[in-house]
Scaffold this motif. Structure first.
Motif, PDB file in Angstrom:
ATOM      1  N   VAL A  54       3.735  54.610 -61.386  1.00  9.17           N
ATOM      2  CA  VAL A  54       3.325  55.911 -60.677  1.00  9.17           C
ATOM      3  C   VAL A  54       3.743  55.461 -59.326  1.00  9.17           C
ATOM      4  O   VAL A  54       3.073  54.466 -58.671  1.00  9.17           O
ATOM      5  CB  VAL A  54       1.875  56.271 -60.736  1.00  9.17           C
ATOM      6  CG1 VAL A  54       1.582  57.362 -60.184  1.00  9.17           C
ATOM      7  CG2 VAL A  54       1.506  56.531 -62.332  1.00  9.17           C
ATOM      8  N   LEU A  55       4.537  56.383 -58.600  1.00 11.29           N
ATOM      9  CA  LEU A  55       4.820  56.407 -57.110  1.00 11.29           C
ATOM     10  C   LEU A  55       3.628  57.001 -56.663  1.00 11.29           C
ATOM     11  O   LEU A  55       3.871  58.575 -57.130  1.00 11.29           O
ATOM     12  CB  LEU A  55       6.170  56.897 -56.671  1.00 11.29           C
ATOM     13  CG  LEU A  55       7.270  55.561 -57.110  1.00 11.29           C
ATOM     14  CD1 LEU A  55       8.746  56.262 -56.672  1.00 11.29           C
ATOM     15  CD2 LEU A  55       6.835  54.430 -56.369  1.00 11.29           C
ATOM     16  N   MET A  56       2.766  56.764 -55.833  1.00  4.04           N
ATOM     17  CA  MET A  56       1.554  57.481 -55.533  1.00  4.04           C
ATOM     18  C   MET A  56       1.553  57.932 -54.012  1.00  4.04           C
ATOM     19  O   MET A  56       1.257  56.784 -53.224  1.00  4.04           O
ATOM     20  CB  MET A  56       0.256  57.026 -56.226  1.00  4.04           C
ATOM     21  CG  MET A  56      -1.094  57.509 -55.736  1.00  4.04           C
ATOM     22  SD  MET A  56      -1.205  59.046 -56.644  1.00  4.04           S
ATOM     23  CE  MET A  56      -1.764  58.019 -58.312  1.00  4.04           C
ATOM     24  N   ASP A  57       1.485  59.026 -53.644  1.00  7.12           N
ATOM     25  CA  ASP A  57       1.320  59.346 -52.150  1.00  7.12           C
ATOM     26  C   ASP A  57      -0.277  59.420 -52.107  1.00  7.12           C
ATOM     27  O   ASP A  57      -0.920  59.412 -53.107  1.00  7.12           O
ATOM     28  CB  ASP A  57       1.731  60.767 -52.023  1.00  7.12           C
ATOM     29  CG  ASP A  57       1.662  61.308 -50.366  1.00  7.12           C
ATOM     30  OD1 ASP A  57       1.585  60.313 -49.782  1.00  7.12           O
ATOM     31  OD2 ASP A  57       1.366  62.502 -50.128  1.00  7.12           O
ATOM     32  N   VAL A  58      -0.654  59.217 -50.884  1.00  6.01           N
ATOM     33  CA  VAL A  58      -2.087  59.087 -50.723  1.00  6.01           C
ATOM     34  C   VAL A  58      -2.974  60.585 -49.941  1.00  6.01           C
ATOM     35  O   VAL A  58      -3.811  60.934 -50.676  1.00  6.01           O
ATOM     36  CB  VAL A  58      -2.555  57.862 -49.598  1.00  6.01           C
ATOM     37  CG1 VAL A  58      -2.260  56.609 -50.522  1.00  6.01           C
ATOM     38  CG2 VAL A  58      -1.764  57.988 -48.441  1.00  6.01           C
ATOM     39  N   ARG A  59      -2.083  60.963 -49.233  1.00  7.87           N
ATOM     40  CA  ARG A  59      -2.799  62.324 -48.524  1.00  7.87           C
ATOM     41  C   ARG A  59      -2.056  63.381 -49.424  1.00  7.87           C
ATOM     42  O   ARG A  59      -1.082  63.943 -49.093  1.00  7.87           O
ATOM     43  CB  ARG A  59      -2.338  62.221 -47.150  1.00  7.87           C
ATOM     44  CG  ARG A  59      -2.747  61.099 -46.223  1.00  7.87           C
ATOM     45  CD  ARG A  59      -2.084  61.218 -44.781  1.00  7.87           C
ATOM     46  NE  ARG A  59      -2.474  60.091 -44.148  1.00  7.87           N
ATOM     47  CZ  ARG A  59      -1.981  58.820 -44.179  1.00  7.87           C
ATOM     48  NH1 ARG A  59      -1.017  58.654 -45.005  1.00  7.87           N
ATOM     49  NH2 ARG A  59      -2.503  57.760 -43.434  1.00  7.87           N
ATOM     50  N   MET A  60      -2.983  63.939 -50.150  1.00 10.29           N
ATOM     51  CA  MET A  60      -2.726  65.262 -51.115  1.00 10.29           C
ATOM     52  C   MET A  60      -3.997  65.925 -51.246  1.00 10.29           C
ATOM     53  O   MET A  60      -5.303  65.430 -51.124  1.00 10.29           O
ATOM     54  CB  MET A  60      -2.272  64.629 -52.539  1.00 10.29           C
ATOM     55  CG  MET A  60      -0.871  63.973 -52.454  1.00 10.29           C
ATOM     56  SD  MET A  60      -0.295  63.518 -54.157  1.00 10.29           S
ATOM     57  CE  MET A  60      -1.715  62.273 -54.342  1.00 10.29           C
ATOM     58  N   PRO A  61      -4.012  67.515 -51.561  1.00  7.06           N
ATOM     59  CA  PRO A  61      -4.930  68.174 -51.629  1.00  7.06           C
ATOM     60  C   PRO A  61      -5.720  67.854 -53.039  1.00  7.06           C
ATOM     61  O   PRO A  61      -4.976  67.223 -54.007  1.00  7.06           O
ATOM     62  CB  PRO A  61      -4.250  69.601 -51.618  1.00  7.06           C
ATOM     63  CG  PRO A  61      -2.864  69.280 -52.246  1.00  7.06           C
ATOM     64  CD  PRO A  61      -2.443  68.258 -51.608  1.00  7.06           C
ATOM     65  N   LYS A  62      -6.819  68.415 -53.299  1.00  5.40           N
ATOM     66  CA  LYS A  62      -7.635  68.403 -54.541  1.00  5.40           C
ATOM     67  C   LYS A  62      -7.943  67.059 -54.745  1.00  5.40           C
ATOM     68  O   LYS A  62      -9.239  66.717 -54.847  1.00  5.40           O
ATOM     69  CB  LYS A  62      -6.833  69.195 -55.568  1.00  5.40           C
ATOM     70  CG  LYS A  62      -6.330  70.287 -55.459  1.00  5.40           C
ATOM     71  CD  LYS A  62      -5.954  70.739 -56.756  1.00  5.40           C
ATOM     72  CE  LYS A  62      -5.385  72.182 -56.881  1.00  5.40           C
ATOM     73  NZ  LYS A  62      -4.668  72.933 -57.998  1.00  5.40           N
ATOM     74  N   MET A  63      -7.353  66.089 -55.141  1.00  4.08           N
ATOM     75  CA  MET A  63      -7.507  64.766 -55.274  1.00  4.08           C
ATOM     76  C   MET A  63      -6.727  63.780 -54.459  1.00  4.08           C
ATOM     77  O   MET A  63      -5.592  63.800 -54.696  1.00  4.08           O
ATOM     78  CB  MET A  63      -7.798  64.078 -56.604  1.00  4.08           C
ATOM     79  CG  MET A  63      -8.288  62.938 -56.654  1.00  4.08           C
ATOM     80  SD  MET A  63      -8.129  62.447 -58.506  1.00  4.08           S
ATOM     81  CE  MET A  63      -9.688  63.350 -59.197  1.00  4.08           C
TER      82      MET A  63
END
Length: 232
Positions: A54-63
């Protein structure tokens, strides 16, 4: 024919997801399993698609990506996570490693480095930018008050360390310095196959997911003191 590495892209910015997709889809051994727009979406997509990476951004809405990383690491231990950050000493990258991520990359990473990172993390045999990872840990462990340069770490000793042989403890310290298998083999006059065996036993005995988690463990338990013999 070997199965392709399945990758889930998680970012709330469509242009970034498209950019990563274009880069990775051009590789014969990598397939884009799907996309997610936030942490909650990532949890759902991971459960359904069972991606390898999984390539995961950190700053995102909801969670945010940190909470999503922690949940995925616990609920889907076979899925590896790469945190995407904007700069290399980002506190979110440190939090991501603590939460269970296997590596972190800058969002402006070169295409070939992105591809290599996905392959390395999927293999579980190496760590992306190990010295940068060690530098990140050194910065935040020192600043977090767990240890200070030139002073003994105050973290309580984990009884599990006693299960490691002296050689395994040496290899664990070398991992925490960011050394590759080849570099560890050279330092201790071992074969790379022997080093891999030591690393595998260390991860099993300490109940750790991968090499990066071993580095985090070494710092958090005080086995390695910040600024102790790290060369940048």
């Amino acid at each position: 024919m070997e199965e392709k590495i399945k990758v889930l892209l998680v970012d709330d910015q469509p242009l970034l997801r498209m950019g990563f997709r274009l880069i990775l889809e051009g590789e014969e051994d990598i397939a884009i399993a799907g996309e997610a727009v936030d942490g909650l979406d990532a949890l759902t997509q991971t459960a359904v698609l069972k991606p390898d990476v999984v390539l995961m951004d950190v700053r995102m809405p909801k969670m945010d990506g940190i909470e999503a990383t922690e949940r995925i690491a616990k609920e889907h231990p076979d899925t590896k996570i790469i945190i995407l950050t904007t700069f290399d000493l980002d506190e979110y990258a440190f939090s991501g490693l603590q939460a269970g991520a296997s590596a972190f990359l800058l969002k402006d990473v070169a295409p070939e480095e992105l591809v290599q990172a996905v392959r390395l993390v999927a293999s579980g045999d190496a760590v992306v930018a190990p010295r940068v990872t060690a530098r990140l840990l050194e910065t935040y462990v020192r600043n977090g008050g767990k240890a200070h340069a030139g002073q003994p770490a105050e973290a309580p000793r984990d009884p599990l360390l006693d299960d490691l042989t002296p050689r395994e403890q040496e290899v664990l310290r070398a991992l925490a310095e960011g050394l590759s298998n080849a570099e560890i083999a050279h330092r201790f006059f071992l074969s790379e196959a022997t080093v891999k065996t030591h690393v595998r036993r260390i991860l099993t005995k300490l109940h750790l997911r991968d090499r990066v988690q071993a580095v985090v463990y070494a710092y958090e338990t005080g086995l390695v003191i910040p600024s102790q013999g790290l060369d940048y």
